[in-house]
Design a protein around this motif. Structure first.
Motif, PDB file in Angstrom:
ATOM      1  N   ARG A 102      39.295  50.579  43.784  1.00 42.11           N
ATOM      2  CA  ARG A 102      39.531  48.926  43.281  1.00 42.11           C
ATOM      3  C   ARG A 102      37.799  48.321  43.527  1.00 42.11           C
ATOM      4  O   ARG A 102      37.263  48.258  44.496  1.00 42.11           O
ATOM      5  N   LEU A 103      37.129  47.916  43.009  1.00 40.64           N
ATOM      6  CA  LEU A 103      35.892  46.919  42.903  1.00 40.64           C
ATOM      7  C   LEU A 103      35.588  45.087  43.140  1.00 40.64           C
ATOM      8  O   LEU A 103      36.485  44.483  42.197  1.00 40.64           O
ATOM      9  N   HIS A 104      35.044  44.851  43.740  1.00 44.29           N
ATOM     10  CA  HIS A 104      34.555  44.056  43.669  1.00 44.29           C
ATOM     11  C   HIS A 104      32.935  43.937  43.771  1.00 44.29           C
ATOM     12  O   HIS A 104      32.473  44.288  45.220  1.00 44.29           O
ATOM     13  N   PHE A 105      32.638  42.541  43.269  1.00 44.12           N
ATOM     14  CA  PHE A 105      31.158  42.625  43.109  1.00 44.12           C
ATOM     15  C   PHE A 105      30.504  41.012  43.880  1.00 44.12           C
ATOM     16  O   PHE A 105      31.688  39.824  43.877  1.00 44.12           O
ATOM     17  N   LYS A 122      34.723  43.196  33.440  1.00 42.22           N
ATOM     18  CA  LYS A 122      35.458  44.137  33.141  1.00 42.22           C
ATOM     19  C   LYS A 122      35.350  44.602  33.563  1.00 42.22           C
ATOM     20  O   LYS A 122      36.649  45.385  34.047  1.00 42.22           O
ATOM     21  N   ALA A 123      34.806  44.894  34.534  1.00 44.61           N
ATOM     22  CA  ALA A 123      35.041  46.494  36.085  1.00 44.61           C
ATOM     23  C   ALA A 123      35.541  45.944  37.082  1.00 44.61           C
ATOM     24  O   ALA A 123      36.694  46.211  37.917  1.00 44.61           O
ATOM     25  N   THR A 124      36.363  44.415  37.671  1.00 49.43           N
ATOM     26  CA  THR A 124      36.968  43.884  38.235  1.00 49.43           C
ATOM     27  C   THR A 124      37.698  44.104  37.894  1.00 49.43           C
ATOM     28  O   THR A 124      38.998  43.531  37.907  1.00 49.43           O
ATOM     29  N   ARG A 125      38.412  43.595  36.415  1.00 49.52           N
ATOM     30  CA  ARG A 125      39.399  43.554  35.251  1.00 49.52           C
ATOM     31  C   ARG A 125      40.331  45.084  35.221  1.00 49.52           C
ATOM     32  O   ARG A 125      41.655  45.146  35.931  1.00 49.52           O
ATOM     33  N   VAL A 126      39.024  45.441  35.113  1.00 45.43           N
ATOM     34  CA  VAL A 126      40.016  46.982  35.310  1.00 45.43           C
ATOM     35  C   VAL A 126      40.393  47.973  36.536  1.00 45.43           C
ATOM     36  O   VAL A 126      41.805  48.718  36.280  1.00 45.43           O
ATOM     37  N   THR A 127      40.090  47.783  37.322  1.00 44.94           N
ATOM     38  CA  THR A 127      40.085  48.105  38.470  1.00 44.94           C
ATOM     39  C   THR A 127      40.919  47.013  39.581  1.00 44.94           C
ATOM     40  O   THR A 127      41.555  47.750  40.776  1.00 44.94           O
ATOM     41  N   ALA A 128      41.410  45.788  38.843  1.00 48.24           N
ATOM     42  CA  ALA A 128      42.177  45.348  39.824  1.00 48.24           C
ATOM     43  C   ALA A 128      43.585  45.657  40.754  1.00 48.24           C
ATOM     44  O   ALA A 128      44.646  45.720  41.407  1.00 48.24           O
ATOM     45  N   HIS A 129      44.264  46.864  39.461  1.00 46.89           N
ATOM     46  CA  HIS A 129      45.356  47.087  39.570  1.00 46.89           C
ATOM     47  C   HIS A 129      45.803  49.074  41.015  1.00 46.89           C
ATOM     48  O   HIS A 129      46.657  48.961  41.343  1.00 46.89           O
ATOM     49  N   ASN A 130      43.782  49.272  41.089  1.00 47.37           N
ATOM     50  CA  ASN A 130      43.332  50.012  42.132  1.00 47.37           C
ATOM     51  C   ASN A 130      43.987  49.902  43.689  1.00 47.37           C
ATOM     52  O   ASN A 130      43.414  48.690  43.709  1.00 47.37           O
TER      53      ASN A 130
END
Length: 293
Positions: A102-105, A122-130
């Motif tokens: 999961r990515l956090h910026f 986009k990266a935050t939204r796409v990886t939110a489920h990881n």
């Protein structure tokens, strides 16, 4: 090597200050910007090592707010490189998908260019489920900026609480309930404003007594002057009112307006535990305004 290392204690959180790219490029006679590209490639390898070992959290200091002071061409080049690398992280075969990261910026979004901002969102939204691993990327970040932001958020929250309390008004029906409670010798203190409203009502209904409410409580001097005008039941209720108001005031004075927990929950880094290890890739022994809290 990884098998041997994994036998020992594995840290939960490792933080990296990605530093020395320009010096590396100069030493290797590389073109401007190639040092940062090489640095990002090494980062990918480092992340794989960390995730293979079972390190759950990794934080990288990718771009400081202070870096915006560099010449505009270099800043623009770094923004473009950042956008490209963020997009690469989202590709199907990337380690982000391989390890469920999961990515956090950790950033001030307003300082980023529009393309980078869109890539971050986009990266935050796409990886939110990881939920297996977490990668925190600090861009447009300094620790002092993070602390100031946290304090500002705390102030906003507390101000909202105060404004909410002020909006609570004692209506006629509320006054009726207070009056009934007094008659039953069981006064229910709604708020300090309730005390003021009750005293104002007493004044309106009985011109013989003048009572005033202080901002933080009730003025007892006026009551002492006209104490003979009150019935015994009124005095018991009034004294209880004063005591309850003063007790509330003291409790408010004892509790700090903004507490440590308030600041910590508003920090950008609240999504991860404190780092166990901090590594600066250039070998420089400086924190450079990183994770000071």
């Amino acid at each position: 090597m990884l098998a041997i290392l994994s036998v020992g204690p594995v840290p939960s959180h490792i933080a990296f200050i990605m530093d020395g790219n320009r010096r590396y490029a100069k030493k290797k006679n590389m073109e401007e910007g190639d040092g940062h590209k090489a640095g990002f490639n090494v980062l990918t390898s480092l992340l794989r090592y960390c995730y293979e070992l079972g390190v759950r959290y990794v934080t990288v200091y990718a771009f400081s707010i202070d870096n915006f002071k560099r010449k505009s061409t270099e800043v623009q080049s770094l923004m473009e490189l950042m956008q490209k690398k963020i997009e690469e992280l989202l590709e199907q075969e990337s380690l982000i998908n391989e390890y469920g990261v999961r990515l956090h910026f950790i950033r001030d979004m307003q300082l980023l260019t529009e393309p980078v901002r869109a890539a971050v969102e986009k990266a935050t939204r796409v990886t939110a489920h990881n939920n297996q691993r977490v990668l925190l990327i600090c861009v447009a970040y300094t620790s002092r900026h993070e602390i100031v932001h946290a304090v500002q958020e705390c102030c906003k929250e507390k101000l909202n609480e105060v404004q909410t309390r002020k909006k609570v008004k004692v209506t006629n029906s509320a006054f009726s309930r207070i009056d009934q409670g007094l008659k039953g010798n069981d006064f229910d203190l709604l708020s300090q404003d309730s005390c003021k409203e009750y005293l104002n009502a007493i004044k309106a209904r009985s011109s013989e007594v003048e009572c005033a409410a202080r901002k933080d409580g009730l003025s007892e001097s006026n009551v002492e002057n006209d104490i003979g005008n009150y019935s015994e039941a009124q005095m018991i209720s009034y004294n209880g009112l004063v005591e309850m108001t003063e007790e509330r005031k003291h409790k408010q004075d004892e509790v700090p307006f903004i507490k440590l927990a308030d600041v910590e929950k508003n920090m950008y880094m609240a999504v991860a535990p404190d780092p166990d290890i901090l590594i600066r890739t250039s070998g420089e022994p400086r924190l450079s305004n990183f994770l000071l809290w």
